[in-house]
Structure formats: C-alpha cells, structure tokens
Design a protein around this motif. Structure first.
Motif, PDB file in Angstrom:
ATOM      1  N   HIS A 165       9.020  11.845   7.843  1.00 41.82           N
ATOM      2  CA  HIS A 165      10.263  11.072   7.861  1.00 41.82           C
ATOM      3  C   HIS A 165      10.827  10.946   6.459  1.00 41.82           C
ATOM      4  CE1 HIS A 165      13.053   7.714   8.017  1.00 41.82           C
ATOM      5  NE2 HIS A 165      12.242   7.009   7.248  1.00 41.82           N
ATOM      6  N   PHE A 166       9.994  10.611   5.489  1.00 44.55           N
ATOM      7  CA  PHE A 166      10.461  10.476   4.108  1.00 44.55           C
ATOM      8  C   PHE A 166      11.040  11.803   3.602  1.00 44.55           C
ATOM      9  CE2 PHE A 166       7.180   6.886   3.318  1.00 44.55           C
ATOM     10  CZ  PHE A 166       8.071   5.949   3.826  1.00 44.55           C
ATOM     11  N   SER A 167      10.413  12.894   3.982  1.00 39.10           N
ATOM     12  CA  SER A 167      10.915  14.214   3.601  1.00 39.10           C
ATOM     13  C   SER A 167      12.297  14.465   4.204  1.00 39.10           C
ATOM     14  CB  SER A 167       9.935  15.296   4.050  1.00 39.10           C
ATOM     15  OG  SER A 167      10.425  16.584   3.757  1.00 39.10           O
ATOM     16  N   GLN A 168      12.478  14.076   5.456  1.00 41.04           N
ATOM     17  CA  GLN A 168      13.776  14.228   6.117  1.00 41.04           C
ATOM     18  C   GLN A 168      14.854  13.395   5.423  1.00 41.04           C
ATOM     19  OE1 GLN A 168      13.105  13.191  10.223  1.00 41.04           O
ATOM     20  NE2 GLN A 168      11.861  15.003  10.650  1.00 41.04           N
TER      21      GLN A 168
ATOM     22  N   PHE B 232      13.716   4.129   3.565  1.00 46.65           N
ATOM     23  CA  PHE B 232      12.394   4.205   2.949  1.00 46.65           C
ATOM     24  C   PHE B 232      11.572   2.941   3.203  1.00 46.65           C
ATOM     25  CE2 PHE B 232      14.735   7.273   0.251  1.00 46.65           C
ATOM     26  CZ  PHE B 232      13.929   8.381   0.444  1.00 46.65           C
ATOM     27  N   THR B 233      12.167   1.930   3.822  1.00 48.04           N
ATOM     28  CA  THR B 233      11.434   0.709   4.147  1.00 48.04           C
ATOM     29  C   THR B 233      10.657   0.890   5.435  1.00 48.04           C
ATOM     30  OG1 THR B 233      13.248  -0.248   5.439  1.00 48.04           O
ATOM     31  CG2 THR B 233      13.256  -0.672   3.060  1.00 48.04           C
TER      32      THR B 233
ATOM     33  N   ALA C 142       0.821  -1.209   0.000  1.00 46.49           N
ATOM     34  CA  ALA C 142       0.000   0.000   0.000  1.00 46.49           C
ATOM     35  C   ALA C 142       0.854   1.257   0.000  1.00 46.49           C
ATOM     36  CB  ALA C 142      -0.927  -0.003   1.212  1.00 46.49           C
ATOM     37  N   ILE C 143       1.907   1.235   0.784  1.00 48.33           N
ATOM     38  CA  ILE C 143       2.751   2.425   0.875  1.00 48.33           C
ATOM     39  C   ILE C 143       3.651   2.551  -0.347  1.00 48.33           C
ATOM     40  CG2 ILE C 143       4.674   3.435   2.200  1.00 48.33           C
ATOM     41  CD1 ILE C 143       3.125   2.390   4.702  1.00 48.33           C
TER      42      ILE C 143
END
Length: 220
Positions: free
Chosen positions: A77-80, A115-116, A54-55
């Motif tokens: 978090h992904f942005s960081q 990214f996991t 889904a992600i």
C-alpha cells in the motif's frame, strides 16, 4: 519466527484472542487483521499508540510491524501511495500553467494521510487484497474527511479553488499512471479524457469550473 496466528494473538491480547481467531478461521487472515485493527487495536489507546510508533519508527522486530507491514503487506500500500504521489507531482508540473490557485506545496503534501494507520489498514484491504469491507469504507471516509482535494470533504458545498484544481490534478495523475501506463509521450487531451463518472461527484457550479479547466488543458 512467529506465525501469523501468533502475531495476531500477540497484537490483540488474551481478551480478544478468541474473536480474532474465529474471524481468521471463518474469513481468512486479511479479514482477521481488519477486525483486529477496527475492533481492538484502534480502539485501545495503548495498542494504537504502540502500533503507530512501531510503524513510524520502522521497528522491524515489533509485533505490529511484523503483522501489518510484513504479513498483511501494508508495505505494498505504501508503495502504491508513493507511486501515485509521484504521478500527481508530474501531473501538476505538466499542467501548472493552467492553474491559478494550486501550489507546488499542495502537490508535495498530496495524500499524506494515506500513510497513517487510520487509512492504511483499510486501503490495504481494498487495493492490495481486493476486499470491500467495513475497514476499507471507514478508511475511505477518513480520507474524505481529512483531504480537502475531494469534493466529499465539503459535503454539499463548493470547493475552495486550490483544492478544486488539486482534485483535477489528482485525476490526471491517476489516469496517467493507471490508464496510460505512465507513458511520457501522452498528449494533454489524453490526460484529461476522463470517464464522466469521475466528474459526477462535483457540485454543479464546481463541475462547470472543472470543465473549463479541462478545455483549457486540451487546447493547450
């Protein structure tokens, strides 16, 4: 629109509903999500696969996407991570003339494991919500176990030269972004003016190699 509690209930299922909601009541939403991930979703192959799919597929109407990305704010978090990777690439391009082993491909692959979900949930707990919990510690260990630019990957042994150099570039990128606020006019000396605590993690012989590289960069 589903509430946070409803998303948690849907994500964990009826058998784990009570324990998850008890965590929510006692410790709050962020800890409940950490619990749901660690104790339920990540340990159930079907739930874990569904969440990862889904992600990865950006299924914005999926319960796992809504819970983890939107409500838990893993998107921050992904942005960081994206920002850190950008500064690592900038750091590599800045000092690559001093490096003999690290490649541009190494810079491009830097920290992709963040990214996991195995790392993302715990990193969000720590660096988005400020929580120093078991989920974060497990995610950090997973990162060390899968990213050889960390001395911890090699246990008590010495690092491979390309990863030793990447570890230095990692520190430069982090300092450039966080301590020097991304300023474009910083000197090489400013970029490698690290707190000594960050050098204490190296094997003694690797530390000498890192110090030599730092001096070359300072002089350059």
């Amino acid at each position: 629109m589903a509430t946070r509690i409803e998303l948690l209930e849907q994500a964990v299922g009826p058998t784990e509903r009570a324990k998850t909601l008890k965590t929510y009541e006692d410790k709050g939403f962020e800890e409940a999500v950490s619990y749901a991930w660690e104790e339920v979703i990540s340990t159930d192959p079907d739930k874990r696969s569904a969440a990862e799919h889904a992600i990865g597929a950006h299924e914005k109407d999926n319960v796992y996407y809504k819970l983890l990305i939107d409500e838990y704010n893993m998107k921050e978090h992904f942005s960081q991570v994206c920002s850190h990777r950008k500064f690592v690439k900038k750091a590599y391009l800045r000092v690559k003339s001093f490096l003999q082993h690290m490649t541009e491909q190494d810079a491009d692959r830097h920290d992709l494991t963040k990214f996991t979900l195995a790392q993302g949930v715990g990193y969000t707990a720590r660096w988005v919500h400020g929580t120093d919990n078991a989920c974060w510690k497990k995610a950090l260990q997973h990162h060390y176990d899968h990213e050889p630019h960390h001395p911890q990957y090699f246990k008590d042994g010495r690092m491979e030269p390309r990863y030793l150099e990447e570890s230095l570039v990692d520190m430069i990128g982090s300092r450039w972004e966080r301590n020097l606020e991304g300023a474009e006019d910083v000197s090489n000396q400013d970029l490698v003016d690290f707190n000594p605590v960050y050098l204490s993690r190296y094997h003694p012989e690797d530390l000498e190699e890192v110090k030599k590289l730092i001096e070359k960069i300072k002089q350059g």
